[in-house]
Structure formats: C-alpha cells, structure tokens
Design an enzyme around this catalytic site. Sequence first.
Site, PDB file in Angstrom:
ATOM      1  N   ASP A  13       0.859  -1.188   0.000  1.00 30.34           N
ATOM      2  CA  ASP A  13       0.000   0.000   0.000  1.00 30.34           C
ATOM      3  C   ASP A  13       0.895   1.238   0.000  1.00 30.34           C
ATOM      4  O   ASP A  13       2.091   1.160   0.256  1.00 30.34           O
ATOM      5  CB  ASP A  13      -0.879  -0.015   1.267  1.00 30.34           C
ATOM      6  CG  ASP A  13      -1.761   1.221   1.365  1.00 30.34           C
ATOM      7  OD1 ASP A  13      -2.419   1.565   0.369  1.00 30.34           O
ATOM      8  OD2 ASP A  13      -1.773   1.867   2.429  1.00 30.34           O
ATOM      9  N   SER A  14       0.259   2.383  -0.220  1.00 30.02           N
ATOM     10  CA  SER A  14       0.990   3.647  -0.186  1.00 30.02           C
ATOM     11  C   SER A  14       1.404   4.024   1.241  1.00 30.02           C
ATOM     12  O   SER A  14       2.255   4.886   1.418  1.00 30.02           O
ATOM     13  CB  SER A  14       0.101   4.749  -0.763  1.00 30.02           C
ATOM     14  OG  SER A  14      -1.137   4.780  -0.074  1.00 30.02           O
ATOM     15  N   CYS A  76      -3.747  -1.122  -2.068  1.00 27.56           N
ATOM     16  CA  CYS A  76      -4.026   0.299  -2.275  1.00 27.56           C
ATOM     17  C   CYS A  76      -4.940   0.470  -3.493  1.00 27.56           C
ATOM     18  O   CYS A  76      -4.589   0.058  -4.611  1.00 27.56           O
ATOM     19  CB  CYS A  76      -2.708   1.024  -2.523  1.00 27.56           C
ATOM     20  SG  CYS A  76      -2.877   2.771  -2.878  1.00 27.56           S
ATOM     21  N   CYS A 188     -11.279   2.741  -0.897  1.00 29.67           N
ATOM     22  CA  CYS A 188     -10.023   3.296  -0.369  1.00 29.67           C
ATOM     23  C   CYS A 188      -9.699   2.524   0.907  1.00 29.67           C
ATOM     24  O   CYS A 188     -10.607   2.185   1.680  1.00 29.67           O
ATOM     25  CB  CYS A 188     -10.200   4.779  -0.061  1.00 29.67           C
ATOM     26  SG  CYS A 188      -8.779   5.530   0.771  1.00 29.67           S
ATOM     27  N   HIS A 190      -8.665   3.375   3.664  1.00 28.95           N
ATOM     28  CA  HIS A 190      -9.013   4.006   4.947  1.00 28.95           C
ATOM     29  C   HIS A 190     -10.496   3.907   5.299  1.00 28.95           C
ATOM     30  O   HIS A 190     -10.869   4.045   6.452  1.00 28.95           O
ATOM     31  CB  HIS A 190      -8.634   5.485   4.914  1.00 28.95           C
ATOM     32  CG  HIS A 190      -7.151   5.739   4.981  1.00 28.95           C
ATOM     33  ND1 HIS A 190      -6.268   5.173   4.086  1.00 28.95           N
ATOM     34  CD2 HIS A 190      -6.410   6.487   5.832  1.00 28.95           C
ATOM     35  CE1 HIS A 190      -5.037   5.570   4.382  1.00 28.95           C
ATOM     36  NE2 HIS A 190      -5.094   6.363   5.433  1.00 28.95           N
TER      37      HIS A 190
HETATM   38  N1  DGL Z   1      -4.104   3.756   0.069  1.00 28.61           N
HETATM   39  C1  DGL Z   1      -4.790   4.780  -0.672  1.00 28.61           C
HETATM   40  C2  DGL Z   1      -6.000   4.164  -1.379  1.00 28.61           C
HETATM   41  O1  DGL Z   1      -6.497   3.118  -1.014  1.00 28.61           O
HETATM   42  C3  DGL Z   1      -5.233   5.926   0.228  1.00 28.61           C
HETATM   43  C4  DGL Z   1      -4.086   6.775   0.742  1.00 28.61           C
HETATM   44  C5  DGL Z   1      -3.331   7.486  -0.365  1.00 28.61           C
HETATM   45  O2  DGL Z   1      -3.886   8.416  -0.985  1.00 28.61           O
HETATM   46  O3  DGL Z   1      -2.205   7.098  -0.625  1.00 28.61           O
HETATM   47  O4  DGL Z   1      -6.474   4.722  -2.334  1.00 28.61           O
END
Ligand code: DGL
Length: 269
Positions: A13-14, A76, A188, A190
């Site tokens: 993930d990011s 992600c 997403c 989050h």
């Molecule tokens: N992990 C990113 C997503 O699921 C959210 C956080 C980011 O913008 O890097 O889109």
Amino acid sequence: MSSRRKLPIGVFDSGVGGLTVVRALMERLPFEDIVYFGDTARVPYGIKSIPTIEHFTGQITDFLLDRGVKMLVVACNTMAAVAAHVVKSRAGDIPVLDVIDAGAGAAVAASRSGTIGVIGTPTTVNSNAYARRMHAIDPDIRVFSQACPLFVPLVEEGWLEHEVTRLTAREYLKPVLAEEVDTLVLGCTHYPLLKPLLQDVSGPDIRLVDSAITTAELAAARLASLELANPGHAPAHYAFHVTDIPLRFQTIGERFLGRSLSHLSKVDW
Ligand code: DGL
C-alpha cells in the site's frame, strides 16, 4: 510446488491504510505468513500523477518479489486503479490480485438494482477503474463515483465518529445517494474504519462493500484454486516494511490493524 505453499503473501500500500487488508487477511487466512510494504515516506498517492504512481508501484513490486512471495496483493485502491498493469508485468507467474477486482466483483454481486456508488481518492475516481471492471462483469450496471479526499486525513486523525467527519460524509455522499444507489463501494484502504458512520449517513438499506474483506475472500479462493494455501497450522509470521516511521505511526498503524504492530522495519533504498 509444496515449498512454494509455505512462502508469504506480499501485500502493499501507499502507507498504513493497507493494514485494513492485512487485518482481513489475518482473520480469513490465519496460517498464512504475510510480508507488508507501506510507502509511508511518500504517502499519499491518491493525489499524485499516474506516471509517479506507476514508478513507485514498480519499485515496491520488485522489493516484494525479491523477498520471495507466492502471491501479491495490491491493497491500495489508487495503485490498483492506475498501476495494476505494472505489477502484473513484473510478477511473471506469481498471481496478483487487487482491491478493485475484489470490490468490483462483490458490488455487482450484491446490488439488486444495478445502481452502484463508489467512493475513493481523486486518482481512483478519475481513473474510472471501478466502473470499467464492473462493466466487464455486467455492462448494464450504472456507476456513480465520488472522490472523498478529506476522509484519509480524518481517519488518520482518528475522527471515526466525529461530527466533522459526519458532516463531511453527508456532503460527499449527497450526490451519490441522490442517484438511488443500493450498494456503496468503500474504494479506499481508509474507509473501512468509517463503516459505522457511513452506514449511518447512507441509511440501513444501502449495502456497503468493504474491499478489505472482499480481497481476503478472493485471496483465500485464489490460493485454494492454485493449490498454494499453506497446509501447516503453525502460528503465522508477519513482517512490516515501511519507508518512514513518522510520529504516531505505531498508534495509527494499530488502529488499522486492530492489534499490536511488531516486526516493523524501515527500508533504506
Ligand atoms: N491507500 C490509498 C488508497 O487506497 C489511500 C491513501 C493514499 O492516498 O495514498 O487509495
């Protein structure tokens, strides 16, 4: 093949958000080892350009392939939306699955009216990736998407039930709910943490699709069909690699993971 079954699953993930996917994988596949990569030094990706996200995604894919994984899970949504091809082109015969495939399939299966809402980062929504993958399953599905850029910082702040988050959600969801969607994809990493609040704002008749849970289901099915599931019942090993360990990382990470976070190391590259 039998030694390959014992290799870990690579999840990336990011940043910390992908820990929602790790949490779902730990619950669904308790005997599978997991190696996680979170690019905490360069997060957020959701507001970056596609060439930059493609470049970062290639680096992370190579890092995990070098560690010897039996499967790659793109946790992600933003990377899955615009750079899934980068992962697949490098992975060779290692199976790759991502949150968008899982979430799109689950949403089409869940919707009775065929009218589906998708919320995500600006990059995910602009890419139209969810709609494309849903239309590949059923061309008649109608998809209404909304970018919700404020949700990521609100979740990281821990404002999961806060009035500010509720007002923000009402504002973001208004146009999507006006289209009378019956299913809403939390597109997403989050957003699963906002599930109770989003269910409240959407109303009880709307089905929320949590792409973390659907990804864990898809991973379990894929491991079984490829005969790659770990046959052992020893406690699983977890390793977490991140590119930065900022202040409050432990607290935020544990909120996403739903348990204590150990075996954390900082990558220097
Ligand atoms: N992990 C990113 C997503 O699921 C959210 C956080 C980011 O913008 O890097 O889109």
